[in-house]
Design a protein around this motif. Structure first.
Motif, PDB file in Angstrom:
ATOM      1  N   ASN A 274       0.859  -1.181   0.000  1.00 19.49           N
ATOM      2  CA  ASN A 274       0.000   0.000   0.000  1.00 19.49           C
ATOM      3  C   ASN A 274       0.895   1.230   0.000  1.00 19.49           C
ATOM      4  O   ASN A 274       1.385   1.659   1.047  1.00 19.49           O
ATOM      5  CB  ASN A 274      -0.914  -0.007   1.233  1.00 19.49           C
ATOM      6  CG  ASN A 274      -1.775   1.223   1.315  1.00 19.49           C
ATOM      7  OD1 ASN A 274      -1.820   2.012   0.373  1.00 19.49           O
ATOM      8  ND2 ASN A 274      -2.462   1.394   2.418  1.00 19.49           N
TER       9      ASN A 274
ATOM     10  N   TYR B  44       6.279   6.896   8.111  1.00 18.28           N
ATOM     11  CA  TYR B  44       6.559   7.659   9.326  1.00 18.28           C
ATOM     12  C   TYR B  44       7.434   6.861  10.281  1.00 18.28           C
ATOM     13  O   TYR B  44       8.424   7.355  10.814  1.00 18.28           O
ATOM     14  CB  TYR B  44       5.214   7.975   9.988  1.00 18.28           C
ATOM     15  CG  TYR B  44       5.119   9.381  10.481  1.00 18.28           C
ATOM     16  CD1 TYR B  44       4.697  10.397   9.640  1.00 18.28           C
ATOM     17  CD2 TYR B  44       5.461   9.699  11.780  1.00 18.28           C
ATOM     18  CE1 TYR B  44       4.616  11.693  10.079  1.00 18.28           C
ATOM     19  CE2 TYR B  44       5.377  11.000  12.230  1.00 18.28           C
ATOM     20  CZ  TYR B  44       4.954  11.993  11.380  1.00 18.28           C
ATOM     21  OH  TYR B  44       4.872  13.280  11.816  1.00 18.28           O
TER      22      TYR B  44
ATOM     23  N   TYR C 115       4.776  15.712   4.135  1.00 16.69           N
ATOM     24  CA  TYR C 115       5.690  15.001   5.020  1.00 16.69           C
ATOM     25  C   TYR C 115       6.783  14.235   4.269  1.00 16.69           C
ATOM     26  O   TYR C 115       7.940  14.246   4.674  1.00 16.69           O
ATOM     27  CB  TYR C 115       4.931  14.013   5.914  1.00 16.69           C
ATOM     28  CG  TYR C 115       4.426  14.648   7.188  1.00 16.69           C
ATOM     29  CD1 TYR C 115       5.295  15.015   8.207  1.00 16.69           C
ATOM     30  CD2 TYR C 115       3.075  14.884   7.371  1.00 16.69           C
ATOM     31  CE1 TYR C 115       4.834  15.597   9.368  1.00 16.69           C
ATOM     32  CE2 TYR C 115       2.603  15.470   8.536  1.00 16.69           C
ATOM     33  CZ  TYR C 115       3.481  15.815   9.532  1.00 16.69           C
ATOM     34  OH  TYR C 115       3.033  16.401  10.673  1.00 16.69           O
TER      35      TYR C 115
ATOM     36  N   TRP D  33      -0.104  14.923  -2.326  1.00 20.43           N
ATOM     37  CA  TRP D  33      -0.633  16.035  -1.552  1.00 20.43           C
ATOM     38  C   TRP D  33       0.088  16.175  -0.202  1.00 20.43           C
ATOM     39  O   TRP D  33      -0.099  17.158   0.501  1.00 20.43           O
ATOM     40  CB  TRP D  33      -2.125  15.802  -1.291  1.00 20.43           C
ATOM     41  CG  TRP D  33      -2.371  14.630  -0.396  1.00 20.43           C
ATOM     42  CD1 TRP D  33      -2.450  14.655   0.973  1.00 20.43           C
ATOM     43  CD2 TRP D  33      -2.530  13.266  -0.774  1.00 20.43           C
ATOM     44  NE1 TRP D  33      -2.664  13.385   1.451  1.00 20.43           N
ATOM     45  CE2 TRP D  33      -2.719  12.520   0.407  1.00 20.43           C
ATOM     46  CE3 TRP D  33      -2.549  12.583  -1.990  1.00 20.43           C
ATOM     47  CZ2 TRP D  33      -2.903  11.134   0.393  1.00 20.43           C
ATOM     48  CZ3 TRP D  33      -2.737  11.209  -1.996  1.00 20.43           C
ATOM     49  CH2 TRP D  33      -2.912  10.503  -0.825  1.00 20.43           C
ATOM     50  N   ASP D  34       0.898  15.186   0.145  1.00 15.07           N
ATOM     51  CA  ASP D  34       1.443  15.076   1.492  1.00 15.07           C
ATOM     52  C   ASP D  34       2.819  15.754   1.592  1.00 15.07           C
ATOM     53  O   ASP D  34       3.752  15.360   0.891  1.00 15.07           O
ATOM     54  CB  ASP D  34       1.551  13.589   1.856  1.00 15.07           C
ATOM     55  CG  ASP D  34       1.849  13.380   3.315  1.00 15.07           C
ATOM     56  OD1 ASP D  34       2.203  14.361   3.985  1.00 15.07           O
ATOM     57  OD2 ASP D  34       1.733  12.244   3.782  1.00 15.07           O
TER      58      ASP D  34
ATOM     59  N   GLY E  46       3.424  15.468  15.004  1.00 17.13           N
ATOM     60  CA  GLY E  46       2.570  14.796  14.024  1.00 17.13           C
ATOM     61  C   GLY E  46       2.235  13.352  14.342  1.00 17.13           C
ATOM     62  O   GLY E  46       1.442  12.738  13.648  1.00 17.13           O
ATOM     63  N   THR E  47       2.830  12.781  15.368  1.00 19.96           N
ATOM     64  CA  THR E  47       2.568  11.367  15.621  1.00 19.96           C
ATOM     65  C   THR E  47       1.724  11.162  16.875  1.00 19.96           C
ATOM     66  O   THR E  47       1.811  11.933  17.827  1.00 19.96           O
ATOM     67  CB  THR E  47       3.881  10.558  15.711  1.00 19.96           C
ATOM     68  OG1 THR E  47       3.562   9.198  15.863  1.00 19.96           O
ATOM     69  CG2 THR E  47       4.752  10.999  16.849  1.00 19.96           C
TER      70      THR E  47
ATOM     71  N   TYR F 269       0.265   4.134  -0.131  1.00 22.70           N
ATOM     72  CA  TYR F 269      -0.296   5.311   0.551  1.00 22.70           C
ATOM     73  C   TYR F 269      -0.149   5.213   2.074  1.00 22.70           C
ATOM     74  O   TYR F 269      -0.560   6.112   2.786  1.00 22.70           O
ATOM     75  CB  TYR F 269      -1.784   5.455   0.209  1.00 22.70           C
ATOM     76  CG  TYR F 269      -2.038   5.705  -1.254  1.00 22.70           C
ATOM     77  CD1 TYR F 269      -1.940   6.984  -1.786  1.00 22.70           C
ATOM     78  CD2 TYR F 269      -2.367   4.665  -2.108  1.00 22.70           C
ATOM     79  CE1 TYR F 269      -2.158   7.214  -3.127  1.00 22.70           C
ATOM     80  CE2 TYR F 269      -2.582   4.880  -3.458  1.00 22.70           C
ATOM     81  CZ  TYR F 269      -2.486   6.164  -3.953  1.00 22.70           C
ATOM     82  OH  TYR F 269      -2.703   6.387  -5.291  1.00 22.70           O
ATOM     83  N   ASN F 270       0.391   4.101   2.572  1.00 27.65           N
ATOM     84  CA  ASN F 270       0.423   3.851   4.019  1.00 27.65           C
ATOM     85  C   ASN F 270       1.400   4.800   4.728  1.00 27.65           C
ATOM     86  O   ASN F 270       2.570   4.482   4.916  1.00 27.65           O
ATOM     87  CB  ASN F 270       0.810   2.389   4.261  1.00 27.65           C
ATOM     88  CG  ASN F 270       0.682   1.999   5.713  1.00 27.65           C
ATOM     89  OD1 ASN F 270       0.544   2.853   6.579  1.00 27.65           O
ATOM     90  ND2 ASN F 270       0.726   0.711   5.978  1.00 27.65           N
ATOM     91  N   ILE F 271       0.900   5.936   5.166  1.00 28.59           N
ATOM     92  CA  ILE F 271       1.759   6.974   5.771  1.00 28.59           C
ATOM     93  C   ILE F 271       2.381   6.477   7.067  1.00 28.59           C
ATOM     94  O   ILE F 271       3.510   6.846   7.408  1.00 28.59           O
ATOM     95  CB  ILE F 271       0.966   8.297   5.988  1.00 28.59           C
ATOM     96  CG1 ILE F 271       1.880   9.419   6.511  1.00 28.59           C
ATOM     97  CG2 ILE F 271      -0.195   8.117   6.912  1.00 28.59           C
ATOM     98  CD1 ILE F 271       2.956   9.861   5.578  1.00 28.59           C
ATOM     99  N   ASP F 272       1.647   5.626   7.793  1.00 30.65           N
ATOM    100  CA  ASP F 272       2.179   5.106   9.053  1.00 30.65           C
ATOM    101  C   ASP F 272       3.524   4.425   8.855  1.00 30.65           C
ATOM    102  O   ASP F 272       4.450   4.609   9.635  1.00 30.65           O
ATOM    103  CB  ASP F 272       1.202   4.085   9.644  1.00 30.65           C
ATOM    104  CG  ASP F 272       0.050   4.757  10.345  1.00 30.65           C
ATOM    105  OD1 ASP F 272       0.241   5.890  10.814  1.00 30.65           O
ATOM    106  OD2 ASP F 272      -1.029   4.165  10.409  1.00 30.65           O
TER     107      ASP F 272
ATOM    108  N   ARG G  11       1.641   9.824  -2.795  1.00 30.05           N
ATOM    109  CA  ARG G  11       1.007  10.774  -1.867  1.00 30.05           C
ATOM    110  C   ARG G  11       1.412  12.190  -2.280  1.00 30.05           C
ATOM    111  O   ARG G  11       2.142  12.877  -1.569  1.00 30.05           O
ATOM    112  CB  ARG G  11       1.431  10.477  -0.429  1.00 30.05           C
ATOM    113  CG  ARG G  11       0.903   9.152   0.105  1.00 30.05           C
ATOM    114  CD  ARG G  11       1.288   8.962   1.542  1.00 30.05           C
ATOM    115  NE  ARG G  11       0.680   9.936   2.412  1.00 30.05           N
ATOM    116  CZ  ARG G  11      -0.469   9.765   3.071  1.00 30.05           C
ATOM    117  NH1 ARG G  11      -1.132   8.640   2.950  1.00 30.05           N
ATOM    118  NH2 ARG G  11      -0.939  10.713   3.845  1.00 30.05           N
TER     119      ARG G  11
END
Lengths: 280, 268
Positions: free
Chosen positions: A93, A101, A133, A130-131, A196-197, A95-98, A128
């Motif tokens: 995935n 991070y 980070y 738009w992100d 942010g976390t 898109y998995n920002i976790d 991602r």
């Protein structure tokens, strides 16, 4: 009566065995609990329509493992396996920002895997879009770990465009071009990550690092003051106390001791700001 | 209107008598209660993690419904010899089969409706507490639910096709599960062998076989719109239209083949 007897026998078998089993499994070393991850291809082709869920589960496995290792500061976490989990989680995935991070918080600092992490982050930044980070992480890694200020500035500019509310970023980009003070960069960066976390285990680790870096920044200031006063750098940090610049040396939250490295004029710590056994 | 389809109504009512909706409500409540728990382990994206979990669970429950309820529909009538009494009615075998399918489809619509509504409430609640970086697009939830339903209807048509041959519920159940697994893997394998790395590692004969399998089996990956819902990604209307038409086409073909096989079947 017979049924009751059967029930009692069953309970007598179940309860003690479950308690013993729980204790045994708890005593197993965390790397064993993390297990050996099958290849990405095997995971991908067998995930059916649950690849996004599987991606989350792989990330959770890695983060729980890391959390358990924080409780055992004398053992070195298996960073290579964590990296494999993060790689698979983000390929299943993108898109998995976790996962990005967590990988950024752990693999770059503790395992010295900034280059590998950048490969993963660049993949994520393409999805991602738009992100802010991910370009922010990339920019930081290029500046702080890889000393590639040109690329760092490129990603930081991208990050600033995506999040105009981060008013310090344009200044930060400017400073990168001039190779500004690295300790300050690191503190600013970590504070953004900390805010942010939500994960308490990771927040705890970040706070520890911020605290260590702030102590280093404080000592750097004191060394500069000492140099102004005496015209030469100190031989060791205790000279700052003897000269009355400091009342005492701040403690290293990682349990090490700060020292002044005359070869490069930098403040360092014997703990290397990592859990014991980790490589810088 | 449903009175015109008495067998479909009977199938639907039969499912209801199995306390299907009651069971679903219990499962939905468990899902709602565990959603925040799953999300709390997330570092940044609590809503994303919880939504991933809940959408996956809804899809899994839907497949279980098709397999567990659908597999017994026709074989049970054959085993209990109800089929003989139905055969005396002025109802063609094709109509019998189609009404059975319609009954199952109605059950799935109701079940997914209940499950989907409660799930939506859960996601909304979590998103209110932990707003994601990108606001959720609620229209995408409808897209996800609609195409998940269409995927279940395609799978049901495959199940009815296998039931048209089988005498017990075991065979359709196993074969449909196999089609489900193949249907969700075939696109990934096809895309892999079409890459340079895949072409290098896979034998030409196997590549041909994969192509045949891709066009023969339903491509169930096409109905998966979870990622669009979880990360509020834009949906291409053209993709939606072609996916919808593809699903309908597959259902029509499967039911036609099932009807043809069932009409020729000898029950004596």
């Amino acid at each position: 009566m017979k049924r009751l007897l059967c029930l009692v026998v069953g309970l007598l078998l179940l309860v003690p065995s479950l308690l013993s089993l729980t204790a045994l499994r708890k005593a197993a070393p965390p790397p064993e609990r993390l297990g050996v991850k099958p290849s990405f291809e095997a995971t991908y082709f067998t995930s059916l329509e649950y690849r996004y869920l599987l991606s989350e589960l792989l990330f959770y496995d890695a983060v729980f493992y890391y959390g358990s290792m924080l409780e055992r500061p004398k053992e070195r976490p298996d960073y290579w396996m964590i990296a494999k989990y993060i790689d698979s989680a983000t390929r299943l995935n993108a898109y998995n920002i976790d996962a990005y991070y967590f990988g950024q918080a752990v693999l770059t600092w503790d395992a010295g895997m900034a280059k590998d992490m950048n490969v993963i982050l660049e993949r994520g930044a393409q999805r991602r879009t738009w992100d802010f980070y991910l370009p922010f992480f990339l920019g930081f890694n290029y500046a702080y770990f890889l000393q590639d200020y040109q690329k760092a500035a490129h990603y930081m500019e991208l990050s600033a465009k995506l999040n105009p509310r981060m008013t310090f970023l344009p200044n930060y980009v400017g400073r990168l071009y001039y190779e500004a003070n690295k300790t300050e960069q690191a503190i600013q960066y970590l504070k953004v990550i900390y805010e942010g976390t939500f994960n308490q285990a990771v927040r705890k680790g970040l706070l520890m690092r911020i605290s260590a870096l702030e102590s280093i920044q404080f000592l750097e200031g004191a060394v500069q003051k000492f140099e102004k006063q005496t015209g030469h750098p100190p031989a060791e940090l205790n000279e700052l106390v003897r000269a009355g610049i400091l009342k005492k040396l701040p403690p290293d939250p990682y349990g090490g001791t700060f020292y002044y490295d005359r070869s490069d004029g930098r403040i360092k710590t014997t703990s290397k700001m990592a859990l014991q056994g980790a490589e810088q | 209107m449903l009175e015109r389809f008495p067998l479909a109504l009977a199938t639907f009512k039969g499912g209801m008598r199995d306390r299907l909706l009651l069971g679903l409500c219990v499962i939905s409540l468990i899902l709602l209660c565990t959603m925040p728990l799953f999300g709390t382990f997330s570092m940044r994206d609590v809503t994303g993690a919880a939504t991933t979990y809940s959408l996956s669970a809804v899809s899994a429950i839907g497949v279980l419904l098709v397999i567990l309820i659908g597999a017994a529909l026709i074989p049970r009538d054959i085993q209990s010899r109800t089929i003989y009494s139905i055969a005396t009615l002025p109802v063609s075998r094709t109509r019998y089969l189609l009404e059975k399918y319609l009954g199952l489809a109605l059950l799935l619509v109701c079940s997914l409706g209940v499950l989907g509504f409660l799930n939506l409430a859960g996601i909304w609640f979590i998103a209110a507490g932990h707003p994601p970086d990108k606001p959720l697009l609620w229209g995408n939830y409808l897209v996800y639910l609609f195409f998940d339903l269409e995927k279940l209807l395609v799978l049901s048509s495959v199940l009815v096709f296998f039931s048209a041959f089988a005498t017990s519920s075991f065979l359709p159940m196993v074969l449909t599960l196999a089609v489900y697994a193949v249907g969700l893997t075939t696109e990934k394998v096809k895309l892999f062998i079409e890459t340079a790395a895949g072409a290098k590692h896979v034998a030409p004969a196997l590549r041909e076989a994969v192509q045949v399998i891709y066009y023969l089996f339903p491509n169930l990956s096409a109905f998966d719109f979870k990622v669009q819902m979880i990360y509020a990604l834009p949906v291409d209307p053209k993709v939606l239209l072609f996916t919808f038409l593809y699903g309908i086409g597959y259902i029509v073909i499967m039911l036609s083949l099932a009807a043809a096989a069932f009409s020729r079947r000898d029950f004596v």
